[in-house]
Design a protein around this motif. Structure first.
Motif, PDB file in Angstrom:
ATOM      1  N   CYS A  99       5.916  -5.361  14.088  1.00 38.14           N
ATOM      2  CA  CYS A  99       6.660  -4.191  13.273  1.00 38.14           C
ATOM      3  C   CYS A  99       5.147  -3.088  13.324  1.00 38.14           C
ATOM      4  O   CYS A  99       4.141  -3.459  13.371  1.00 38.14           O
ATOM      5  N   ALA A 100       5.720  -1.622  13.346  1.00 36.76           N
ATOM      6  CA  ALA A 100       4.902  -0.796  13.229  1.00 36.76           C
ATOM      7  C   ALA A 100       5.511   0.429  12.393  1.00 36.76           C
ATOM      8  O   ALA A 100       6.719   0.567  12.379  1.00 36.76           O
ATOM      9  N   ILE A 101       4.710   1.336  11.861  1.00 37.86           N
ATOM     10  CA  ILE A 101       5.003   2.360  11.308  1.00 37.86           C
ATOM     11  C   ILE A 101       3.957   3.474  11.598  1.00 37.86           C
ATOM     12  O   ILE A 101       3.149   3.360  12.072  1.00 37.86           O
ATOM     13  N   CYS A 102       4.478   4.698  11.426  1.00 39.06           N
ATOM     14  CA  CYS A 102       3.749   6.081  11.810  1.00 39.06           C
ATOM     15  C   CYS A 102       3.544   6.432  10.661  1.00 39.06           C
ATOM     16  O   CYS A 102       4.412   7.310   9.567  1.00 39.06           O
ATOM     17  N   LEU A 103       2.351   6.504  10.040  1.00 43.74           N
ATOM     18  CA  LEU A 103       1.693   6.608   8.715  1.00 43.74           C
ATOM     19  C   LEU A 103       1.048   7.980   8.850  1.00 43.74           C
ATOM     20  O   LEU A 103       0.041   8.289   9.401  1.00 43.74           O
ATOM     21  N   GLY A 104       1.635   9.147   8.429  1.00 45.65           N
ATOM     22  CA  GLY A 104       1.041  10.586   8.164  1.00 45.65           C
ATOM     23  C   GLY A 104       1.117  11.169   9.405  1.00 45.65           C
ATOM     24  O   GLY A 104       0.296  12.281   9.593  1.00 45.65           O
ATOM     25  N   GLN A 105       1.607  10.598  10.707  1.00 46.98           N
ATOM     26  CA  GLN A 105       1.774  11.114  11.831  1.00 46.98           C
ATOM     27  C   GLN A 105       2.950  10.702  12.724  1.00 46.98           C
ATOM     28  O   GLN A 105       3.421   9.796  11.933  1.00 46.98           O
ATOM     29  N   GLY A 136       0.951  -1.342  -0.160  1.00 46.34           N
ATOM     30  CA  GLY A 136       0.013  -0.080  -0.031  1.00 46.34           C
ATOM     31  C   GLY A 136       0.846   1.390  -0.205  1.00 46.34           C
ATOM     32  O   GLY A 136       2.090   1.108  -0.244  1.00 46.34           O
ATOM     33  N   TYR A 137       0.126   2.569   0.230  1.00 44.77           N
ATOM     34  CA  TYR A 137       0.992   3.639   0.075  1.00 44.77           C
ATOM     35  C   TYR A 137       1.669   4.025   1.449  1.00 44.77           C
ATOM     36  O   TYR A 137       0.939   4.107   2.511  1.00 44.77           O
ATOM     37  N   THR A 138       2.878   4.015   1.339  1.00 45.67           N
ATOM     38  CA  THR A 138       3.548   4.191   2.553  1.00 45.67           C
ATOM     39  C   THR A 138       4.506   5.273   2.342  1.00 45.67           C
ATOM     40  O   THR A 138       5.288   5.678   3.363  1.00 45.67           O
ATOM     41  N   TYR A 139       4.368   6.351   1.564  1.00 41.86           N
ATOM     42  CA  TYR A 139       5.306   7.191   1.389  1.00 41.86           C
ATOM     43  C   TYR A 139       5.086   8.481   2.453  1.00 41.86           C
ATOM     44  O   TYR A 139       6.245   9.147   2.823  1.00 41.86           O
ATOM     45  N   SER A 140       4.359   8.503   3.431  1.00 41.44           N
ATOM     46  CA  SER A 140       4.022   9.627   4.322  1.00 41.44           C
ATOM     47  C   SER A 140       4.538   8.793   5.716  1.00 41.44           C
ATOM     48  O   SER A 140       3.998   8.915   6.628  1.00 41.44           O
ATOM     49  N   THR A 141       5.240   7.773   5.603  1.00 37.36           N
ATOM     50  CA  THR A 141       5.952   7.155   6.915  1.00 37.36           C
ATOM     51  C   THR A 141       7.007   7.991   7.727  1.00 37.36           C
ATOM     52  O   THR A 141       8.079   8.299   7.082  1.00 37.36           O
ATOM     53  N   TYR A 142       6.746   8.355   8.922  1.00 30.47           N
ATOM     54  CA  TYR A 142       7.449   9.340   9.538  1.00 30.47           C
ATOM     55  C   TYR A 142       8.320   8.522  10.424  1.00 30.47           C
ATOM     56  O   TYR A 142       9.578   8.805  11.071  1.00 30.47           O
ATOM     57  N   ASN A 181      14.487   0.079   0.861  1.00 29.46           N
ATOM     58  CA  ASN A 181      13.662   0.837   0.048  1.00 29.46           C
ATOM     59  C   ASN A 181      13.031   0.162  -1.002  1.00 29.46           C
ATOM     60  O   ASN A 181      11.723   0.434  -1.486  1.00 29.46           O
ATOM     61  N   ALA A 182      13.749  -0.497  -1.673  1.00 30.34           N
ATOM     62  CA  ALA A 182      13.219  -0.988  -2.959  1.00 30.34           C
ATOM     63  C   ALA A 182      12.268  -2.186  -2.696  1.00 30.34           C
ATOM     64  O   ALA A 182      11.249  -2.178  -3.730  1.00 30.34           O
ATOM     65  N   LYS A 183      12.544  -2.796  -1.765  1.00 32.25           N
ATOM     66  CA  LYS A 183      11.523  -3.830  -1.450  1.00 32.25           C
ATOM     67  C   LYS A 183      10.350  -3.419  -0.372  1.00 32.25           C
ATOM     68  O   LYS A 183       9.591  -4.114  -0.100  1.00 32.25           O
ATOM     69  N   ASN A 184      10.468  -2.376  -0.168  1.00 33.75           N
ATOM     70  CA  ASN A 184       9.709  -1.580   1.217  1.00 33.75           C
ATOM     71  C   ASN A 184       9.511  -2.524   2.387  1.00 33.75           C
ATOM     72  O   ASN A 184       8.445  -2.875   2.619  1.00 33.75           O
ATOM     73  N   THR A 185      10.687  -3.086   2.720  1.00 38.11           N
ATOM     74  CA  THR A 185      10.628  -3.865   4.031  1.00 38.11           C
ATOM     75  C   THR A 185      11.460  -3.170   5.022  1.00 38.11           C
ATOM     76  O   THR A 185      12.318  -2.379   4.718  1.00 38.11           O
ATOM     77  N   LEU A 186      11.290  -3.727   6.081  1.00 39.41           N
ATOM     78  CA  LEU A 186      11.937  -3.414   7.491  1.00 39.41           C
ATOM     79  C   LEU A 186      12.282  -4.640   7.994  1.00 39.41           C
ATOM     80  O   LEU A 186      11.741  -5.751   8.324  1.00 39.41           O
ATOM     81  N   SER A 187      13.576  -4.720   8.611  1.00 39.03           N
ATOM     82  CA  SER A 187      14.356  -5.878   9.013  1.00 39.03           C
ATOM     83  C   SER A 187      14.747  -5.800  10.373  1.00 39.03           C
ATOM     84  O   SER A 187      15.306  -4.705  10.523  1.00 39.03           O
ATOM     85  N   LEU A 188      14.809  -7.012  11.007  1.00 42.54           N
ATOM     86  CA  LEU A 188      15.289  -6.797  12.355  1.00 42.54           C
ATOM     87  C   LEU A 188      16.165  -8.143  12.566  1.00 42.54           C
ATOM     88  O   LEU A 188      15.932  -9.249  12.464  1.00 42.54           O
TER      89      LEU A 188
END
Length: 117
Positions: free
Chosen positions: A95-101, A26-32, A73-80
């Motif tokens: 995992c979690a992201i801050c989307l738009g905030q 999905g759209y994740t470009y506004s991820t802070y 970034n290319a795969k839009n993944t976050l690893s640990l």
């Protein structure tokens, strides 16, 4: 609609390693901010590692020097990457992201990590 899915959990002996991956759709470009959290059974959720947009990272004291958070970034993944695992690392990892905030507002379903002594 943004969805997160974790993978890579499993069972390992103390001293072993695991690599968790969070794939975002999905759209994740506004991820802070992006991060990993964990919740042992019967305990509260805790922040494990975070990766901010400026590339800075933070880690819980209990995992410093053992865990590394990174992003593809290319795969839009976050690893640990988790090394030198200990029984106290046993937990459900999210995992979690801050989307738009600037607060975490999108969460994955979690992946279980079990570390035996």
């Amino acid at each position: 609609q943004v969805q997160l899915m974790e993978s890579g959990g499993g069972s390992v002996q103390a001293g072993g390693s695991l690599r968790l991956t969070c794939t975002a759709s999905g759209y994740t470009y506004s991820t802070y901010c992006r991060g990993w959290f964990r919740q042992p059974t019967g305990k509260e959720r805790e922040e494990v590692a975070t990766l901010n947009t400026d590339g800075s990272t933070t880690y819980a004291d209990s995992v410093k020097g053992r865990f590394t958070v990174s992003r593809d970034n290319a795969k839009n993944t976050l690893s640990l990457q988790m090394n030198d695992l200990r029984p106290e690392d046993t937990a459900m990892y999210y995992c979690a992201i801050c989307l738009g905030q600037y607060e975490y507002n999108r969460w994955g379903q979690g992946t279980q990590v079990n570390v035996s002594s």
